[in-house]
Design an enzyme around this catalytic site. Structure first.
Site, PDB file in Angstrom:
ATOM      1  N   ASP A 285     -15.901  53.813 -15.911  1.00  0.00           N
ATOM      2  CA  ASP A 285     -16.291  54.923 -16.765  1.00  0.00           C
ATOM      3  C   ASP A 285     -15.111  55.219 -17.705  1.00  0.00           C
ATOM      4  O   ASP A 285     -14.032  54.621 -17.599  1.00  0.00           O
ATOM      5  CB  ASP A 285     -16.701  56.144 -15.947  1.00  0.00           C
ATOM      6  CG  ASP A 285     -17.605  57.073 -16.755  1.00  0.00           C
ATOM      7  OD1 ASP A 285     -17.655  56.936 -17.994  1.00  0.00           O
ATOM      8  OD2 ASP A 285     -18.267  57.950 -16.168  1.00  0.00           O
TER       9      ASP A 285
HETATM   10  C1  BGC Z   1     -19.623  59.354 -18.977  1.00  0.00           C
HETATM   11  C2  BGC Z   1     -20.502  58.138 -18.950  1.00  0.00           C
HETATM   12  C3  BGC Z   1     -20.662  57.562 -20.331  1.00  0.00           C
HETATM   13  C4  BGC Z   1     -19.302  57.308 -20.926  1.00  0.00           C
HETATM   14  C5  BGC Z   1     -19.355  56.674 -22.307  1.00  0.00           C
HETATM   15  C6  BGC Z   1     -18.347  59.138 -19.757  1.00  0.00           C
HETATM   16  O1  BGC Z   1     -17.659  60.332 -19.926  1.00  0.00           O
HETATM   17  O2  BGC Z   1     -19.312  59.735 -17.652  1.00  0.00           O
HETATM   18  O3  BGC Z   1     -21.743  58.454 -18.389  1.00  0.00           O
HETATM   19  O4  BGC Z   1     -21.444  56.405 -20.289  1.00  0.00           O
HETATM   20  O5  BGC Z   1     -18.595  58.522 -20.990  1.00  0.00           O
HETATM   21  O6  BGC Z   1     -19.828  57.530 -23.255  1.00  0.00           O
END
Ligand code: BGC
Length: 758
Positions: A285
Site C-alpha cells: 500500500d
Molecule cells: C489506500 C489504498 C489505495 C492507495 C493508492 C492508499 O492510501 O490505502 O487503498 O489503493 O492509497 O491510492
C-alpha cells in the site's frame, strides 16, 4: 472413455481453466528471455510504483522527478495518470527511452465506478445482487481502460465490524460469506475472460490482510487476532478473490502477529502463495514499506529487504526498493534471485495485460468519448443506487410519496452536489452529480417542491476543516443557524409532507476518517426534531458512509430511508425510490449498533457460556447494565413498501453425508400492496463443534421478485463447503452432528428446521 482417459481430460480441463484465469502461467518464455537481458538495476526499477500526484494523494509523499526516473528505467508502474494522451506520453517515455523498452503498468483506484460513479461499495453490497455488481465492475473496467488504465486497486474486501472505522464505506460490510461472493463477482467483472482484451483490467484485491479490524476503529492502527478468527471470519473474501484468479494483491498498513503485512512472510508467502496457490504479484500500500520504520522494524534498508524477502514484489511510492535493494544484494541481505523473482511477477502481469504485444493497446483516443459516462453507464449507476438503499422505517407508510404532492425538501444534503459521490471516488467528478433537488424535479415534474437548507452539516469549523481536504464538503452558511431553522419550519408548514436529507458529508467516512461518535451531527439532529415537532409527516433520507447511531431519530414517527452516498445519479435514484418507481429492497450488510459502546457488533457472534436472555437483563449472564445486546438494526435488515411472509421451509433430506449437498425450499408470499424484490437469507448453526461455533452464520441467499399477492417457492442449496470451518489446526472441514437452518428476511430469521451430518 476409459477411467484413465477421463482423468487425463479432467486434468487438462483444470489446467486450461486455471491458465485462462492466470493461475499457473508464472513462467512465460518471453519474460524469461527478457529477464536474462536485465541488469540488477533494471530489475529493481520494475519494482517501483510511482504517482506524479495529479489525483487524490493519501500519504505525505508524492513522487518526484517521475519523468527522469521513467527514462532511466527506474519505474515499473504509475498511478494517478489518466487519459489516452497523458498515458501515451508516459508510455512513450518508457518504451522509447529505456534500453529494454518495457512498458509501464498504469493503475488507478476505480473503487465504485470510474467516471460514472456508483454508490459507495458498502451501499452496493446492500443490493445483494451479484449479477448487478459484476456488471458494474465490467462497466467500470470498460470506462477505465478507455482512459488508458489497465490495473485497478479494487476490490477492497476487508471485513469491517467497527463502524467507527471510516473505510467501512469502501467494503462489503461484516460478513465473510457475502463478502466472498462480492469479491468473486468484482474480480470476474474487472478481469473478464481475457485480460488482453482492451476493455478488461487486472484487479488487485486489498488490503491483505485484516485491515478492517484496526483496534478501536482508528485507521492504520494495530490488529491482533487469533488464527481461528482470521481463517473463519476475516480471510475468506481475499481467498475468494485469489480463487477467482485475481491478478494482484495489495498488502495492508497494519501488523499481523507483530509484523506489518508488507513485511510479513507468513502472510505473503506461506499463506498467499503456498497455501492459496496465488501466482500473481503483490504490491504494497501507499508507502507501507517505509512505514515499517515507524512501526519499529528497522531502517529503510532493513524494512525494504524484509518486504522483498517476505514476498512483496512492488513498492508503492516509498522507493525503499529503488534506493536500497542494490546495496542489500551487495551486502548479501537479499539475493539477486529474490529481486529476479519479484521482477518476474511484475513482468508476467504486464505480459498478461497484453502490453508486450502492444504497449499502446489501451490508448485509443476515440474511446473516452464513446465509452465513458454514456447514457447506458449512467442508467446502470442509477439502477445500482436504487438497489443499494435500505428502508429502515416507514411510519404510517409515509413513503412512497405522490408525484403530485406539495413537498418541503429540506436539509444540508438536499442540494449539495459535492457530497453525492461518496468517499474514494478520485476518478469521479462531483460536478456531474445529480442533486436530490434536481432528481425530485426530474422524476416528479408535477410536484410542488420548495427547498430550504435548514441546517449546516455541522456547525463546527474545526471539524469542517478536517473534512474539507478534497473540497468544500461542509459549507457553513453565512446566515445564523436559527435563521436556517426558522426558514425550514416555514417551508415545512406550507407543504403536505417534509423530506429532510441529512447525514454525513462525503469525507466524514473513508480513509483516515474515523469517528468516535457516529451519530448524526448535532445541527442536523436538531433540524429533524424541529421538523417532526411541526406535526407534518416527515421522511428522513439519510446519507452516510457507515452505520450510524440513530436511536433517538428511530424513535420519532418518521419514514427513514438510508441511501449511503449514492453516486453520480444520486438525485434521480433517490427520487425513483421516494416516489415509488422502485420499491426498496436493500438489506444491511453491516449491523447498526444502538450506541458506540456495543461496538464491535455483528450477527455471527458466539453464544458464550452464559448467554443472556434476549432484551432482558439477568445478572451473571453476558450482557450490559445500560443497553440490550441486540443492535438497532440487525445484519440483513431492510423493509419494503410491501410485506413478505415466509412459510413451508423444507429440506430434501434430514440426514446428509460429508460431500453431499442439501436442497432447501421455502415459500415466500407478497402480502402487501406493491410488487417487490426480497432477499431470502439462509443462516446455519453448527450445534456442536470442536471449537466454539457462532450462533448462526449466513450460508446462502437469493434475491427474488414477487408480485403483490403472489407466492413463490424459493430454492437454496447448501454445498458441502458451507458446512465446513477451520478447526484448531486450521484444517478446513465439517464435523458430524446436528445443524439448525434458519430462513427469513434478515439475520433474526426464525423459520427453523434441522438436519444431521453423518
Ligand atoms: C489506500 C489504498 C489505495 C492507495 C493508492 C492508499 O492510501 O490505502 O487503498 O489503493 O492509497 O491510492
Amino acid at each position: 472413455m476409459t477411467k484413465i482417459q477421463y482423468y487425463f481430460f479432467f486434468l487438462i480441463g483444470i489446467l486450461i481453466t486455471r491458465h485462462s484465469l492466470g493461475q499457473i502461467n508464472s513462467h512465460i518464455p518471453e519474460v524469461e528471455i527478457l529477464l536474462e537481458k536485465m541488469t540488477l538495476e533494471e530489475k529493481i526499477g520494475q519494482l517501483n510504483l510511482l504517482t506524479p500526484g495529479g489525483g487524490v494523494v493519501t500519504g505525505a509523499v508524492v513522487s518526484k522527478n517521475v519523468e527522469a526516473k521513467i527514462k532511466a528505467g527506474q519505474v515499473g508502474g504509475l498511478f494517478g495518470v489518466s487519459g489516452p494522451d497523458k498515458v501515451r506520453m508516459a508510455q512513450e517515455m518508457a518504451v522509447n527511452h529505456t534500453r529494454l523498452k518495457i512498458p509501464l503498468l498504469i493503475g488507478a483506484d476505480v473503487i465504485h465506478g470510474y467516471q460514472t460513479t456508483y454508490p459507495i461499495p458498502l451501499g452496493m453490497s446492500c443490493s445483494w445482487d451479484m449479477d448487478l455488481m459484476e456488471e458494474a465492475a465490467k462497466m467500470a473496467a470498460k470506462e477505465a481502460t478507455a482512459d488508458g488504465i489497465m490495473w485497478n486497486f479494487s476490490p477492497m474486501v476487508d471485513i469491517a465490524r467497527d463502524p467507527r472505522w471510516g473505510r467501512i464505506a469502501e467494503g462489503a460490510g461484516e460478513d465473510p460469506f457475502l463478502g466472498s461472493a462480492i469479491a468473486r463477482a468484482m474480480v470476474k467483472g474487472y478481469q473478464g475472460q481475457d485480460l488482453t482484451a482492451p476493455n478488461t483490467m487486472l484487479a488487485c484485491v486489498k488490503h491483505l490482510a485484516l485491515y478492517g479490524a484496526s483496534e478501536a476503529g482508528r485507521d492504520y492502527h494495530s490488529v491482533d487476532m487469533s488464527k481461528i478468527k482470521m481463517f473463519n471470519q476475516y480471510l475468506p473474501p481475499y481467498k475468494a478473490a485469489v480463487d477467482a484468479g485475481v491478478a494482484s494483491v495489495m498488502s495492508s498498513f497494519n501488523d499481523i502477529d507483530g509484523i506489518p503485512a508488507s513485511g510479513n512472510k507468513w502472510l505473503l508467502t506461506e499463506l498467499l502463495r503456498k497455501r492459496w496457490g496465488f501466482v500473481g504479484f503483490a504490491v504494497s500500500d501507499y508507502t507501507s514499506v517505509n512505514e515499517m520504520v515507524a512501526h519499529g522494524l528497522g531502517d529503510l534498508q532493513a524494512v525494504s529487504s524484509l518486504a522483498l524477502k517476505a514476498g512483496l514484489d512492488m513498492d508503492m511510492v516509498g522507493e525503499g526498493f529503488l534506493t536500497t535493494l542494490k546495496q542489500s544484494v551487495e551486502e548479501g541481505k537479499v539475493t539477486e534471485a529474490d529481486v529476479t523473482q519479484a521482477c518476474r511477477r511484475v513482468l508476467v502481469a504486464k505480459y498478461k495485460a497484453g502490453l508486450f504485444d502492444d504497449p499502446f493497446r489501451y490508448l485509443d483516443p476515440n474511446r473516452p468519448k464513446r465509452d465513458i459516462l454514456t447514457a447506458e453507464n449512467r442508467a446502470l449507476a442509477r439502477k445500482l443506487a436504487t438497489r443499494s438503499f435500505v428502508l429502515l422505517k416507514n411510519h404510517d407508510q409515509i413513503l412512497p410519496l405522490q408525484k403530485s404532492a406539495k413537498i418541503a425538501l429540506i436539509g444540508p444534503l438536499a442540494d449539495s452536489r459535492n457530497n453525492m459521490l461518496g468517499t474514494w471516488a478520485p476518478t469521479g467528478n462531483p460536478d456531474l452529480a445529480v442533486t436530490i433537488l434536481e432528481g425530485f424535479k426530474h422524476v416528479a415534474p408535477g410536484a410542488d417542491i420548495q427547498y430550504a437548507k435548514g441546517a449546516n452539516i455541522s456547525n463546527d469549523k474545526d471539524f469542517a476543516k478536517k473534512v474539507n481536504v478534497f473540497g468544500p464538503r461542509i459549507q457553513i452558511d453565512k446566515r445564523p443557524a436559527n435563521l436556517l431553522l426558522t426558514e425550514a419550519i416555514e417551508t415545512a408548514k406550507k407543504a403536505d409532507v417534509v423530506v429532510v436529507v441529512v447525514g454525513e458529508a462525503t469525507e466524514m467516512s473513508g480513509e483516515a476518517a474515523s469517528r468516535t461518535d457516529i451519530s448524526i451531527p448535532e445541527s442536523q439532529k436538531k433540524l429533524i426534531k424541529t421538523l417532526v415537532d411541526t406535526g407534518q409527516p416527515v421522511a428522513v433520507v439519510l446519507m452516510s458512509g457507515r452505520p450510524l447511531t440513530i436511536r433517538e431519530e428511530f424513535d420519532l414517527p418518521i419514514a427513514l430511508l438510508q441511501v449511503w452516498h449514492p453516486g453520480v445519479e444520486a438525485g434521480n435514484a433517490v427520487a425513483d425510490v421516494v416516489f415509488g418507481d422502485y420499491n426498496p429492497s436493500g438489506k444491511l450488510t453491516a449491523t447498526w449498533p444502538r450506541n458506540v459502546g456495543q461496538i464491535p457488533i455483528y450477527h455471527s457472534v458466539k453464544n458464550t457460556g452464559r448467554p443472556a436472555p434476549d432484551e432482558k437483563f439477568q445478572k451473571f449472564t453476558s450482557n450490559y447494565l445500560d443497553a440490550p445486546n441486540t443492535p438497532l438494526f440487525p445484519f440483513g435488515y431492510g423493509l419494503s413498501y410491501t410485506t413478505f411472509e415466509y412459510s413451508n421451509l423444507k429440506l430434501d433430506k434430514q440426514e446428509i453425508h460429508q460431500n453431499e449437498s442439501l436442497e432447501i425450499q421455502v415459500e415466500v408470499e407478497n402480502t402487501g400492496n406493491y410488487d417487490g424484490e426480497e432477499v431470502v437469507q439462509l443462516y446455519l448453526r453448527d450445534v456442536v463443534r470442536s471449537i466454539t461455533p457462532p450462533k448462526r452464520e449466513l450460508k446462502g441467499f437469493k434475491k427474488v421478485f414477487v408480485k403483490k399477492g403472489e407466492r413463490k417457492m424459493v430454492h437454496l442449496t447448501l454445498e458441502p463447503d458451507d458446512l465446513k470451518f477451520y478447526n484448531g489446526n486450521l484444517e478446513f472441514l465439517s464435523e458430524q452432528g446436528a445443524f439448525e437452518v434458519f430462513v427469513g428476511t434478515d439475520s433474526n430469521a426464525d423459520l427453523r428446521t434441522t438436519f444431521t451430518l453423518k
